[in-house]
Design a protein around this motif. Structure first.
Motif, PDB file in Angstrom:
ATOM      1  N   TRP A 182      -2.351   6.998  15.619  1.00  0.00           N
ATOM      2  CA  TRP A 182      -3.057   6.617  14.398  1.00  0.00           C
ATOM      3  C   TRP A 182      -2.202   5.703  13.524  1.00  0.00           C
ATOM      4  N   MET A 183      -0.915   6.011  13.411  1.00  0.00           N
ATOM      5  CA  MET A 183      -0.048   5.178  12.581  1.00  0.00           C
ATOM      6  C   MET A 183       0.169   3.807  13.200  1.00  0.00           C
ATOM      7  N   SER A 184       0.276   3.733  14.525  1.00  0.00           N
ATOM      8  CA  SER A 184       0.469   2.430  15.160  1.00  0.00           C
ATOM      9  C   SER A 184      -0.757   1.536  14.989  1.00  0.00           C
ATOM     10  N   GLU A 185      -1.941   2.156  14.843  1.00  0.00           N
ATOM     11  CA  GLU A 185      -3.171   1.381  14.717  1.00  0.00           C
ATOM     12  C   GLU A 185      -3.584   1.150  13.271  1.00  0.00           C
ATOM     13  N   ASN A 186      -3.197   2.054  12.367  1.00  0.00           N
ATOM     14  CA  ASN A 186      -3.718   1.989  11.004  1.00  0.00           C
ATOM     15  C   ASN A 186      -2.668   2.010   9.909  1.00  0.00           C
ATOM     16  N   PHE A 187      -1.533   2.610  10.156  1.00  0.00           N
ATOM     17  CA  PHE A 187      -0.572   2.865   9.082  1.00  0.00           C
ATOM     18  C   PHE A 187       0.840   2.637   9.619  1.00  0.00           C
ATOM     19  N   LYS A 188       1.181   1.379   9.785  1.00  0.00           N
ATOM     20  CA  LYS A 188       2.468   1.025  10.382  1.00  0.00           C
ATOM     21  C   LYS A 188       3.555   1.030   9.308  1.00  0.00           C
ATOM     22  N   VAL A 189       4.665   1.683   9.607  1.00  0.00           N
ATOM     23  CA  VAL A 189       5.789   1.743   8.678  1.00  0.00           C
ATOM     24  C   VAL A 189       7.068   1.388   9.419  1.00  0.00           C
ATOM     25  N   LEU A 190       7.809   0.435   8.873  1.00  0.00           N
ATOM     26  CA  LEU A 190       9.126   0.083   9.404  1.00  0.00           C
ATOM     27  C   LEU A 190      10.187   0.554   8.428  1.00  0.00           C
ATOM     28  N   PHE A 207       0.799  -6.530  14.380  1.00  0.00           N
ATOM     29  CA  PHE A 207      -0.134  -5.572  13.782  1.00  0.00           C
ATOM     30  C   PHE A 207      -1.427  -6.267  13.351  1.00  0.00           C
ATOM     31  N   LYS A 208      -1.289  -7.434  12.717  1.00  0.00           N
ATOM     32  CA  LYS A 208      -2.454  -8.183  12.251  1.00  0.00           C
ATOM     33  C   LYS A 208      -3.232  -8.752  13.425  1.00  0.00           C
ATOM     34  N   GLY A 209      -2.524  -9.201  14.449  1.00  0.00           N
ATOM     35  CA  GLY A 209      -3.201  -9.769  15.600  1.00  0.00           C
ATOM     36  C   GLY A 209      -4.033  -8.752  16.357  1.00  0.00           C
ATOM     37  N   GLU A 210      -3.585  -7.496  16.387  1.00  0.00           N
ATOM     38  CA  GLU A 210      -4.354  -6.446  17.060  1.00  0.00           C
ATOM     39  C   GLU A 210      -5.645  -6.128  16.318  1.00  0.00           C
ATOM     40  N   LEU A 211      -5.670  -6.397  14.985  1.00  0.00           N
ATOM     41  CA  LEU A 211      -6.864  -6.102  14.197  1.00  0.00           C
ATOM     42  C   LEU A 211      -7.892  -7.219  14.284  1.00  0.00           C
ATOM     43  N   ASN A 212      -7.429  -8.453  14.476  1.00  0.00           N
ATOM     44  CA  ASN A 212      -8.332  -9.601  14.514  1.00  0.00           C
ATOM     45  C   ASN A 212      -8.948  -9.751  15.900  1.00  0.00           C
ATOM     46  N   GLN A 213     -10.232  -9.584  15.999  1.00  0.00           N
ATOM     47  CA  GLN A 213     -10.942  -9.786  17.252  1.00  0.00           C
ATOM     48  C   GLN A 213     -11.406 -11.246  17.318  1.00  0.00           C
ATOM     49  N   LYS A 418      -6.144  -0.880   6.099  1.00  0.00           N
ATOM     50  CA  LYS A 418      -4.958  -0.662   6.927  1.00  0.00           C
ATOM     51  C   LYS A 418      -3.724  -0.825   6.047  1.00  0.00           C
ATOM     52  N   TYR A 419      -2.628  -0.304   6.534  1.00  0.00           N
ATOM     53  CA  TYR A 419      -1.386  -0.358   5.745  1.00  0.00           C
ATOM     54  C   TYR A 419      -0.222  -0.745   6.644  1.00  0.00           C
ATOM     55  N   PHE A 420       0.613  -1.644   6.110  1.00  0.00           N
ATOM     56  CA  PHE A 420       1.862  -2.003   6.780  1.00  0.00           C
ATOM     57  C   PHE A 420       2.943  -1.986   5.709  1.00  0.00           C
ATOM     58  N   GLY A 421       3.894  -1.067   5.829  1.00  0.00           N
ATOM     59  CA  GLY A 421       4.919  -0.913   4.810  1.00  0.00           C
ATOM     60  C   GLY A 421       6.316  -1.084   5.357  1.00  0.00           C
ATOM     61  N   VAL A 422       7.207  -1.513   4.467  1.00  0.00           N
ATOM     62  CA  VAL A 422       8.627  -1.679   4.801  1.00  0.00           C
ATOM     63  C   VAL A 422       9.404  -0.715   3.914  1.00  0.00           C
TER      64      VAL A 422
END
Length: 539
Positions: A182-190, A207-213, A418-422
């Protein structure tokens, strides 16, 4: 003829005894009286009545008590009568009582009769207790035989601690896998050291490329940079600003939310103005439009401490690329935004928040409203995805918490955020807390394995006297109340109940049940938890 003679003879005998008793009493009273006086008719008649009453009640007494007791008490009673102590009660009984009268109306005989009745009651109770004890013993013997037969069946299928632990481990591994996926698809944190942003853009592009169809409109991207407390590491802020500029130049569907520094007791006015200038110069040097401004209007809690001097406004730079028009219609003022009390701040239980913590931490409800304002600033015509890119979160990562709350509350079919955090290295504890929330959400959902393991029909045999209650064998209320509390048989039943719990323990969340049994499937509990996930497997 013979029978009539017998009755007549008996009547004559009784009359003779009555006469003898009267003579004895006349003589006793004459001898006892110091002044001799001839007997008149009235006195003799009263004495004759008293003798008759005496003989009548003595007969009742004899029929009421045992022969041994009668023989033991009669000398005393006769002496009392001969001394004329009983005359008043005897004559009163004749005039006021309904035949055949009550022997207890004579005080000298009342105590004797009551003692005899008490002794008889005690004897009857003793015999009843002995009989009840024999019946209870026989009943317990039959009950133990039936319970032992049920125990023999149950011990063959009793839950194994090793098996339950294995099932619980498998369930937890499923939860961990769900969190990772779930985090790899929706809530990525580095988790990156401060100043190292090179890997961030690469991972975000994936992450963005996987979401764009193919054929789908671009995602709306909100880039967050919280400089409420100006970072001490200038390289860290510069790297984050460069990453922000790169993303904003993707197009007008991207916007930056840069929270400008605010005054607090750990900084000075000169430093504050200098930091704001450095931040704006850095953004303008990267061809970003920083003319759009947003004012965050905060609202202190109504019951806040009178010493609460936190700022109620904060300037935000709504940055965008100069080269393309923005698709965002951001309001100039967002608020009122509710601030939490200082004692409700995250981490307050460990240490009192310092000036910087009080300046930057506003609470999850406040950050949720800020997110809602940006979500409402774009037109989701075809269900486009809304990505939150959090480059510099505050210490408690409140935007991450608010985004996760929104995502977990939304249904999977309507989930568009979706969330991508550093995160910095000192924010790993926040990441653990976010993972626990995701795990708990999964654990409470229908996707998680049932908290009660269903057993097959072979694992739930028909019991003779015990009953199944929510998948657990138990003693019914009828069995537990079969014998009076405190008796030996009741103690034996309670001991058997403890024996059942020793090899088939009841789960901690198991209800008391009705005691009548049910048709629910037999099961064993699933252990739930909030695991710490392996960082290398999640990120």
């Amino acid at each position: 003829m013979d029978h009539s003679v017998t009755i007549h003879t008996d009547a004559c005998l009784q009359a003779g005894l009555q006469v003898l008793l009267l003579i004895d009493r006349l003589q006793a009273d004459w001898d006892r009286c110091p002044i001799k006086k001839a007997w008149n008719f009235k006195d003799t008649n009263n004495l004759h009545a008293a003798c008759g009453a005496y003989r009548h009640f003595v007969g009742q007494l004899k029929s009421t008590i045992s022969d041994a007791a009668f023989k033991a008490h009669m000398p005393v009673i006769r002496d009392q009568f001969m001394m004329s102590y009983l005359d008043t009660e005897l004559l009163n009984a004749l005039s006021t009582s309904t035949p055949p009268g009550d022997v207890k109306s004579i005080s000298a005989m009342r105590r004797i009769v009551e003692e005899a009745e008490n002794a008889q009651t005690i004897e009857q109770e003793k015999r009843a207790a002995e009989l009840s004890e024999r019946v209870n013993a026989a009943t317990l013997e039959q009950l133990e035989a039936r319970i032992s037969a049920d125990f023999a069946l149950l011990k063959k299928i009793a839950p194994s601690a090793e098996k339950d632990a294995k099932e619980a481990h498998l369930d937890m591994r499923k939860g961990q896998q769900h969190v990772r996926t779930w985090m790899s698809e929706n809530f990525k944190v580095l988790v990156q050291p401060e100043g190292q942003m090179g890997k961030v853009l690469t991972e975000f592009a994936k992450f963005k490329g996987e979401l764009n169809q193919p054929g789908q409109k671009p995602c709306y991207i909100l880039v967050l940079l919280d400089a409420t407390v100006y970072p001490a590491n200038a390289a860290y802020l510069e790297a984050a600003s460069q990453a922000l500029s790169t993303v904003l130049h993707f197009g007008g569907h991207c916007i930056g939310h840069i929270q400008a520094p605010v005054p607090h007791s750990n900084t000075t006015q000169t430093a504050l103005v200098k930091h704001r200038g450095l931040l704006e110069d850095s953004l303008m040097g990267k061809s970003l439009d920083i003319t759009a401004r947003v004012c965050l209007n905060f609202q202190r809690p109504p019951d806040a401490h009178q010493g609460d001097k936190r700022r109620v406004v904060q300037d935000v730079i709504a940055a965008s690329a100069e080269s393309v028009p923005s698709s965002w219609n951001v309001p100039s003022v967002i608020g009122p935004l509710p601030m939490i009390k200082t004692q409700d701040m995250l981490g307050f239980e460990d240490a009192r928040p310092g000036p910087t913590a009080r300046a930057e931490q506003k609470g999850i409800p406040c950050h949720s409203k800020i997110l809602d304002a940006y979500v409402g600033a774009v037109d989701f015509a075809n269900g486009e995805t809304f990505i939150v890119l959090d480059l510099i979160p505050n210490r408690q990562a409140e935007f991450a918490r608010a985004t996760l709350k929104h995502m977990l509350a939304a249904s999977p079919s309507t989930q568009s955020m979706k969330y991508f955090g550093v995160f910095r290295a000192d924010q790993k504890d926040i990441l653990n807390q976010l993972e626990e929330q995701i795990y708990s959400s999964w654990d409470a959902s229908s996707d998680a394995p049932p908290k009660q393991r269903e057993r097959s029909a072979q694992e739930k045999p028909e019991l003779g006297i015990l009953r199944w209650d929510q998948g657990v064998p138990k003693f019914t209320e009828d069995i537990l109340r079969k014998f009076p509390q405190g008796c030996a048989q009741n103690a034996a039943v309670l001991k058997l109940e403890k024996e059942l719990e020793s090899f088939w323990p009841r789960p901690a969340n198991h209800g008391s049940g009705s005691g009548k049994g049910d048709s629910a499937p037999a099961s064993s509990p699933r252990v739930t938890g909030e695991p710490r996930l392996d960082r290398c497997k999640v990120h």
